[in-house]
Design an enzyme around this catalytic site. Structure first.
Site, PDB file in Angstrom:
ATOM      1  N   LYS A   1      22.847  12.448  18.543  1.00 14.24           N
ATOM      2  CA  LYS A   1      22.669  11.282  17.673  1.00 14.24           C
ATOM      3  C   LYS A   1      23.819  10.266  17.787  1.00 14.24           C
ATOM      4  CE  LYS A   1      19.725  13.551  14.263  1.00 14.24           C
ATOM      5  NZ  LYS A   1      19.427  13.734  12.844  1.00 14.24           N
ATOM      6  N   ASN A  50      18.857   8.016  15.176  1.00 14.51           N
ATOM      7  CA  ASN A  50      17.840   9.036  15.466  1.00 14.51           C
ATOM      8  C   ASN A  50      16.566   8.433  16.035  1.00 14.51           C
ATOM      9  OD1 ASN A  50      16.505   8.044  13.211  1.00 14.51           O
ATOM     10  ND2 ASN A  50      15.838  10.068  12.556  1.00 14.51           N
ATOM     11  N   ASP A  70      17.130   8.816   8.982  1.00 15.40           N
ATOM     12  CA  ASP A  70      17.275  10.068   8.229  1.00 15.40           C
ATOM     13  C   ASP A  70      17.489   9.781   6.740  1.00 15.40           C
ATOM     14  OD1 ASP A  70      16.943  11.786  10.377  1.00 15.40           O
ATOM     15  OD2 ASP A  70      19.075  11.759  10.900  1.00 15.40           O
ATOM     16  N   ALA A  92      25.100  14.429   8.807  1.00 14.67           N
ATOM     17  CA  ALA A  92      23.924  14.391   7.936  1.00 14.67           C
ATOM     18  C   ALA A  92      24.236  13.595   6.667  1.00 14.67           C
ATOM     19  CB  ALA A  92      23.478  15.808   7.594  1.00 14.67           C
ATOM     20  N   MET A 136      18.622  19.964   3.086  1.00 15.17           N
ATOM     21  CA  MET A 136      18.093  19.187   4.213  1.00 15.17           C
ATOM     22  C   MET A 136      17.459  20.068   5.285  1.00 15.17           C
ATOM     23  SD  MET A 136      20.644  16.098   5.041  1.00 15.17           S
ATOM     24  CE  MET A 136      21.084  14.822   3.871  1.00 15.17           C
ATOM     25  N   TYR A 196      14.884  22.683   6.861  1.00 17.97           N
ATOM     26  CA  TYR A 196      13.470  22.875   6.538  1.00 17.97           C
ATOM     27  C   TYR A 196      12.922  24.114   7.245  1.00 17.97           C
ATOM     28  CZ  TYR A 196      12.758  20.740  11.113  1.00 17.97           C
ATOM     29  OH  TYR A 196      12.801  20.462  12.446  1.00 17.97           O
ATOM     30  N   GLY A 251      13.934  20.334   3.364  1.00 24.20           N
ATOM     31  CA  GLY A 251      13.957  19.022   4.009  1.00 24.20           C
ATOM     32  C   GLY A 251      12.706  18.659   4.787  1.00 24.20           C
TER      33      GLY A 251
END
Ligand code: ATR
Length: 273
Positions: free
Chosen positions: A66, A87, A102, A131, A215, A217, A239
């Site tokens: 990223k 992203n 994000d 993040a 965040m 998942y 997330g």
């Protein structure tokens, strides 16, 4: 003609993005293909150039590229520049546009899917890595009463506060300084849970009716969510909604059509047990 898109990362086999974008394309009638490409660790730029040379129109970028994606772009957005990470890329002649969706994906999930208005709320982000950096500006724009960042290495939280000083009044600290504070929304943006570790958080951190949001998942009850549950928090979220919402933002940016997200979120959700 079918327009080509892809997600680039390393590793990439776990990515749900091809599935999400295929569902969006079908629902909106857009003629696109969307594949997953694993770039070598030292070969991000080469991989993007090759995809572009083959007629690719845009890519999503995931870990660990990223930061490089932001550097690669000729026209990074303010959100991408401030986050230092992108992203999503869009190719337009010689131009490469970069975005970071994000944070807006997180905000849309919290506000539209979870019914948590951030305006006037006390919001805490745990972690001070990429993040958190990506999430700060979109959250700040909603006007929370308090926006706090706490991190194991307190210095990194303080550095973030300084970086964002023109955009948000951040409260920065280590975890031990959180004693006596309570928040309405607590978001885990650390990678601690991936190694099964819990964070040293006081149970009193969660205000009555608080939402605990991880965040991560697809992992069920993470150590952080388990910790929140033990502290009496009833509203727990992973997330998956953030993932689908950021994908919807990228899709709309590329195609000019906004897909619905509810069905896709429901399909990808796993029970938090
Ligand atoms: P990302 O891009 O996913 O945010 P990162 O930039 O490597 O990844 O940041 C990881 C974050 O998780 C950091 O805030 C890190 O804390 P430190 O800055 O103190 O290293 C946090 N983290 C990772 N493992 C952790 C653990 N076991 N306990 C507490 N925090 C942890």
């Amino acid at each position: 003609m079918t327009d080509r898109y892809a997600v680039i990362g390393h590793p990439i086999s776990h990515s749900k993005s091809p599935q999400i974008h295929a569902a969006f394309a079908q629902a909106t009638g857009q003629d696109i293909s969307y594949t997953a490409i694993e770039a070598p660790l030292e070969g991000f730029a080469t991989t993007v150039q090759a995809f572009r040379a083959q007629g690719g129109r845009g890519v999503n970028v995931t870990l660990p590229f990223k930061l490089q994606a932001c550097e690669f772009a000729s026209h990074p957005s303010d959100a991408a520049r401030l986050a230092g990470a992108a992203n999503a890329l869009k190719f337009d002649g010689e131009r490469v546009w970069a975005e970071n969706f994000d944070g807006v994906g997180l905000v849309n999930d919290l506000q539209n899917n979870r019914g948590r208005a951030l305006k006037g709320a006390r919001v805490l982000l745990l972690g001070a890595g990429g993040a958190t950096r990506g999430a700060l500006l979109p959250i700040a724009l909603q006007g929370p009463a308090v926006l706090a960042v706490a991190n194991r290495t307190a210095d990194k939280a303080h550095a973030l506060r300084r970086d964002f000083v023109a955009h948000a009044a951040l409260q920065a600290s280590g975890y031990d300084e959180l004693a006596g504070e309570a928040f309405d929304v607590v978001i885990n943006a650390t990678s601690a849970g991936l190694s099964g570790e819990a964070l040293p958080l006081p149970a009193s951190l969660f205000a009555p009716g608080a939402l605990a949001y991880d965040m991560v998942y697809g992992k069920g009850l993470t150590p952080f969510l388990r910790q929140a549950q033990a502290a009496g928090v009833a509203a727990l979220a992973d997330g998956v909604g953030m993932l689908v919402e950021q994908a919807a933002e990228a899709f709309a940016w590329w195609r000019g059509v906004r897909p619905g997200t509810r069905e896709v979120i429901a399909r990808l959700s796993v029970p938090l047990v």
